[in-house]
Design a protein around this motif. Structure first.
Motif, PDB file in Angstrom:
ATOM      1  N   THR A  64      54.286  95.475  85.259  1.00 11.52           N
ATOM      2  CA  THR A  64      53.660  96.594  84.275  1.00 11.52           C
ATOM      3  C   THR A  64      54.276  96.405  83.104  1.00 11.52           C
ATOM      4  N   LYS A  65      53.332  96.682  82.186  1.00  8.56           N
ATOM      5  CA  LYS A  65      53.726  96.277  80.686  1.00  8.56           C
ATOM      6  C   LYS A  65      53.511  97.919  80.181  1.00  8.56           C
ATOM      7  N   ALA A  66      54.264  98.165  79.066  1.00  5.72           N
ATOM      8  CA  ALA A  66      54.284  99.466  78.157  1.00  5.72           C
ATOM      9  C   ALA A  66      52.807  99.708  77.900  1.00  5.72           C
ATOM     10  N   GLU A 121      62.294  94.698  78.184  1.00  5.53           N
ATOM     11  CA  GLU A 121      61.832  95.117  76.868  1.00  5.53           C
ATOM     12  C   GLU A 121      61.077  96.363  77.212  1.00  5.53           C
ATOM     13  N   PHE A 122      60.552  96.664  78.484  1.00 14.72           N
ATOM     14  CA  PHE A 122      59.625  97.749  78.556  1.00 14.72           C
ATOM     15  C   PHE A 122      60.240  99.065  78.243  1.00 14.72           C
ATOM     16  N   PRO A 123      61.314  99.716  78.193  1.00 13.82           N
ATOM     17  CA  PRO A 123      61.769 100.957  77.488  1.00 13.82           C
ATOM     18  C   PRO A 123      61.594 100.926  75.953  1.00 13.82           C
ATOM     19  N   ASN A 124      62.139  99.712  75.359  1.00 12.35           N
ATOM     20  CA  ASN A 124      61.953  99.430  73.829  1.00 12.35           C
ATOM     21  C   ASN A 124      60.729  99.613  73.315  1.00 12.35           C
ATOM     22  N   ASP A 125      59.741  99.048  74.335  1.00 10.29           N
ATOM     23  CA  ASP A 125      58.265  99.077  73.668  1.00 10.29           C
ATOM     24  C   ASP A 125      57.818 100.333  73.849  1.00 10.29           C
ATOM     25  N   LEU A 126      58.310 101.297  74.308  1.00 12.34           N
ATOM     26  CA  LEU A 126      57.729 102.781  74.531  1.00 12.34           C
ATOM     27  C   LEU A 126      58.373 103.719  73.539  1.00 12.34           C
ATOM     28  N   LEU A 127      59.542 103.258  73.001  1.00 14.06           N
ATOM     29  CA  LEU A 127      60.177 104.306  72.146  1.00 14.06           C
ATOM     30  C   LEU A 127      59.543 104.893  71.083  1.00 14.06           C
TER      31      LEU A 127
END
Length: 140
Positions: A64-66, A121-127
């Motif tokens: 899954t990608k952001a 990087e997933f969580p950072n991509d959604l910040l």
């Protein structure tokens, strides 16, 4: 807006109740961490049920990608095979679970489940999107 006080199926600590209620009042995300089986999903279900809100669940996988949570742009197929009306770009945009939650007319409870399975990087991509509670679709 009401206050979440737990439910007959979910008993929460005062600290957790306070955190959940603050997040709802501020309309900001609430990050709940814990080992599998500790009731994180049950908490989201209990809040949604007690508050009369829709529960949107986004199940995360290792692939899954952001961006998938915001929207997916699927125009390639029609343009390759001569589909009708390929100029209507909006019909090729499908909202993801996060996009659905942001655009719903009423506040929803969004559970991003198994986020630890995504890449680092997933969580950072959604910040940015989670902080602003909005996103831009460049194709439209």
């Amino acid at each position: 807006m009401g206050e979440f006080k737990g439910s007959k199926n979910y008993v929460a600590s005062e600290e957790l109740l306070r955190a959940a209620n603050i997040a709802m009042v501020l309309e900001k995300p609430l990050l709940i961490k814990g080992e599998p089986g500790t009731g994180k999903t049950m908490l989201a279900e209990a809040i949604a049920q007690a508050m009369g809100k829709k529960l949107v669940i986004w199940n995360i996988k290792s692939t899954t990608k952001a961006q998938d949570g915001l929207y997916v742009y699927e125009r390639l197929y029609d343009s390759q095979f001569g589909g009708q009306g390929v100029d209507d770009i909006e019909k090729y945009v499908r909202l993801g679970k996060l996009g659905e939650a942001f655009t719903d007319e009423e506040q929803v409870i969004l559970l991003i489940d198994e986020i630890d399975k995504a890449d680092l990087e997933f969580p950072n991509d959604l910040l940015w999107e989670l902080d602003r509670m909005e996103f831009h679709i460049p194709e439209t």
